[in-house]
Design an enzyme around this catalytic site. Structure first.
Site, PDB file in Angstrom:
ATOM      1  N   THR A 129      62.064  66.290  60.945  1.00  0.00           N
ATOM      2  CA  THR A 129      61.308  66.303  59.737  1.00  0.00           C
ATOM      3  C   THR A 129      60.327  65.383  59.453  1.00  0.00           C
ATOM      4  O   THR A 129      60.524  64.334  60.269  1.00  0.00           O
ATOM      5  CB  THR A 129      62.295  66.319  58.385  1.00  0.00           C
ATOM      6  OG1 THR A 129      61.480  66.136  57.100  1.00  0.00           O
ATOM      7  CG2 THR A 129      63.307  65.605  58.575  1.00  0.00           C
ATOM      8  N   TYR A 153      68.437  61.658  53.676  1.00  0.00           N
ATOM      9  CA  TYR A 153      68.494  62.813  54.439  1.00  0.00           C
ATOM     10  C   TYR A 153      67.488  62.534  55.683  1.00  0.00           C
ATOM     11  O   TYR A 153      67.852  62.983  56.641  1.00  0.00           O
ATOM     12  CB  TYR A 153      67.343  63.975  53.594  1.00  0.00           C
ATOM     13  CG  TYR A 153      66.711  65.078  54.110  1.00  0.00           C
ATOM     14  CD1 TYR A 153      67.369  65.838  54.856  1.00  0.00           C
ATOM     15  CD2 TYR A 153      65.472  64.986  54.268  1.00  0.00           C
ATOM     16  CE1 TYR A 153      66.928  66.886  55.489  1.00  0.00           C
ATOM     17  CE2 TYR A 153      64.799  66.077  54.796  1.00  0.00           C
ATOM     18  CZ  TYR A 153      65.432  66.832  55.674  1.00  0.00           C
ATOM     19  OH  TYR A 153      64.887  68.105  56.187  1.00  0.00           O
TER      20      TYR A 153
HETATM   21  N1  GDD Z   1      60.725  67.988  43.575  1.00  0.00           N
HETATM   22  C1  GDD Z   1      59.831  67.594  42.872  1.00  0.00           C
HETATM   23  N2  GDD Z   1      59.785  67.717  41.664  1.00  0.00           N
HETATM   24  N3  GDD Z   1      58.936  66.658  43.344  1.00  0.00           N
HETATM   25  C2  GDD Z   1      57.970  66.213  42.445  1.00  0.00           C
HETATM   26  C3  GDD Z   1      57.860  66.454  41.352  1.00  0.00           C
HETATM   27  C4  GDD Z   1      59.190  67.355  40.519  1.00  0.00           C
HETATM   28  O1  GDD Z   1      59.005  67.537  39.430  1.00  0.00           O
HETATM   29  N4  GDD Z   1      56.668  66.001  40.699  1.00  0.00           N
HETATM   30  C5  GDD Z   1      56.252  65.304  41.656  1.00  0.00           C
HETATM   31  N5  GDD Z   1      56.755  65.527  42.934  1.00  0.00           N
HETATM   32  C6  GDD Z   1      56.307  65.025  44.259  1.00  0.00           C
HETATM   33  C7  GDD Z   1      57.603  64.092  44.779  1.00  0.00           C
HETATM   34  O2  GDD Z   1      57.575  63.008  44.433  1.00  0.00           O
HETATM   35  C8  GDD Z   1      56.942  64.388  46.465  1.00  0.00           C
HETATM   36  O3  GDD Z   1      55.917  63.425  46.599  1.00  0.00           O
HETATM   37  C9  GDD Z   1      56.434  65.779  46.471  1.00  0.00           C
HETATM   38  O4  GDD Z   1      56.187  66.100  45.022  1.00  0.00           O
HETATM   39  C10 GDD Z   1      57.183  66.650  47.008  1.00  0.00           C
HETATM   40  O5  GDD Z   1      58.490  66.821  46.743  1.00  0.00           O
HETATM   41  P1  GDD Z   1      59.344  67.985  47.151  1.00  0.00           P
HETATM   42  O6  GDD Z   1      58.848  69.348  46.811  1.00  0.00           O
HETATM   43  O7  GDD Z   1      60.907  67.633  46.598  1.00  0.00           O
HETATM   44  O8  GDD Z   1      59.540  67.986  48.794  1.00  0.00           O
HETATM   45  P2  GDD Z   1      59.733  66.655  49.899  1.00  0.00           P
HETATM   46  O9  GDD Z   1      58.642  66.151  50.137  1.00  0.00           O
HETATM   47  O10 GDD Z   1      60.565  65.472  49.083  1.00  0.00           O
HETATM   48  O11 GDD Z   1      60.977  67.146  50.700  1.00  0.00           O
HETATM   49  C11 GDD Z   1      60.370  68.374  51.568  1.00  0.00           C
HETATM   50  O12 GDD Z   1      59.850  68.349  52.721  1.00  0.00           O
HETATM   51  C12 GDD Z   1      60.163  67.598  53.846  1.00  0.00           C
HETATM   52  C13 GDD Z   1      59.324  67.528  54.759  1.00  0.00           C
HETATM   53  O13 GDD Z   1      59.041  68.651  55.659  1.00  0.00           O
HETATM   54  C14 GDD Z   1      61.665  69.068  51.911  1.00  0.00           C
HETATM   55  O14 GDD Z   1      61.650  70.401  52.396  1.00  0.00           O
HETATM   56  C15 GDD Z   1      62.389  68.224  53.010  1.00  0.00           C
HETATM   57  O15 GDD Z   1      63.605  68.823  53.491  1.00  0.00           O
HETATM   58  C16 GDD Z   1      61.421  68.092  54.156  1.00  0.00           C
HETATM   59  O16 GDD Z   1      61.930  67.457  55.221  1.00  0.00           O
END
Ligand code: GDD
Length: 327
Positions: A129, A153
């Site tokens: 990732t 993670y």
């Molecule tokens: N979850 C979430 N909820 N994220 C938010 C929100 C909210 O209300 N508001 C803003 N964000 C921002 C987070 O701070 C982050 O910068 C971005 O949205 C994406 O968050 P997530 O969708 O939770 O995904 P992630 O980037 O942390 O992680 C995902 O992608 C990674 C890279 O592929 C996951 O799938 C991981 O397992 C994966 O490794």
């Protein structure tokens, strides 16, 4: 007929990968927790067509059950193993990530050890990732970017990556790694921001009112489409050399862009429906993670095919259909 084993087959990527491999004529085996299998049997997995899983061989073996894993792997000569299962929420506090670190590392090690023992010729895919880069020094990141994970993670995945690299280098196993950036779809779990937004846009458009609370609207990510990314996994394992590949779109969008794409698709102005709440802010938001997929395009011929807007629209449409059907 090639035999593939997928860990995490009930997750988003497991679902699309199983569908893709069945389409290529594979015999597909999947590992899932007993509860995951019960959910499939009682049709509790949201919108998962049970026919897909009826075409797979499902095994209720937890990845922390080393004897169970050994037994299963000793009995079936798998050609390919896709290790997708992991605890994967980045927003977890480091101090709460004890289980994430322990489980993600141990499961990878168990699986590699069993495969090396019984079928050393089986090709092994490890779901790396972008979180392994954590806070990178450059953008976009390629395979040479130094790893600097910033979450439980990301740390667990990096340790898994080094185990995989050792099995490749010291035991000569064919271990391919995809360093995948965010990838989304209508099957994404609702705690991730894309799905949280598309579900809200669909719900608010049907109810005619409502709000959603989000964290940092300026946070940016490299968001791709999950069905495109499972094609990359298969291509990585069917390349002539076992290597690491960044899988990404190379394009950044903000959370605000996501809101715009989702709400405008149902004729709404997102600014009237989105509130920010510090509870959803992350402490670690450094240089945005944006990948360079040059190597996988050059060496394997993989390219993403579904643009950001179209992906968000598909997700909103799927949520509208689900809500309209009362699910
Ligand atoms: N979850 C979430 N909820 N994220 C938010 C929100 C909210 O209300 N508001 C803003 N964000 C921002 C987070 O701070 C982050 O910068 C971005 O949205 C994406 O968050 P997530 O969708 O939770 O995904 P992630 O980037 O942390 O992680 C995902 O992608 C990674 C890279 O592929 C996951 O799938 C991981 O397992 C994966 O490794």
């Amino acid at each position: 007929m090639k035999k593939a084993l997928i860990t995490g087959i009930t997750g988003q990527d497991g679902f699309y990968l199983a569908e893709y491999l069945l389409g290529l004529g594979y015999e597909v085996h999947g590992l899932a927790r007993q509860t995951g299998l019960e959910h499939i049997k009682s049709n509790l997995l949201q919108d998962v067509p049970p026919e897909l899983y009826q075409r797979c061989h499902l095994h209720a073996v937890n990845l922390d059950n080393f004897p169970g894993l050994y037994r299963l792997i000793s009995r079936t000569p798998f050609d390919e193993c896709y290790h997708l299962a992991a605890s994967s929420f980045v927003g977890e506090r480091l101090a709460d990530g004890y289980q994430t670190i322990q489980n993600n590392i141990a499961s990878t090690h168990y699986l590699l050890a069993a495969i090396q023992e019984f079928h050393p010729g089986c090709r092994f895919y490890f779901a790396g990732t972008s979180e392994m880069f954590g806070r990178p020094g450059h953008t976009p990141q390629s395979e040479d970017e130094p790893f600097m994970p910033r979450s439980a993670y990301g740390i667990s995945k990096l340790a898994g990556y080094h185990l995989v690299r050792n099995y490749r280098e010291s035991h000569g196993m064919f271990c391919g790694v995809g360093i995948l950036y965010n990838h989304e779809s209508p099957r994404r779990r609702p705690e991730f921001v894309t799905r949280k937004i598309t579900m809200a846009a669909a719900r608010i458009s049907l109810e005619g009112r409502g709000k959603i609370q989000l964290g940092n609207l300026e946070a940016r990510r490299d968001w791709g489409y999950a069905p495109d990314y499972v094609r990359a996994m298969h291509a990585i394992l069917n390349h002539d050399k076992p290597e690491d590949f960044v899988v990404a779109t190379g394009v950044l969008h903000s959370v605000a862009d996501l809101c715009e794409a989702a709400f405008s698709h149902v004729g709404l102005d997102w600014k009237a429906h989105v509130e920010t709440n510090p509870a959803f802010y992350r402490t670690e938001e450094g240089i945005p993670l944006c990948g360079s997929a040059e190597k996988i395009e050059r060496e394997v011929g993989w390219k993403p095919t579904t643009p950001f807007q179209e992906m968000v629209h598909r997700m909103v449409d799927a949520d509208l259909a689900r809500l309209s059907a009362g699910r």
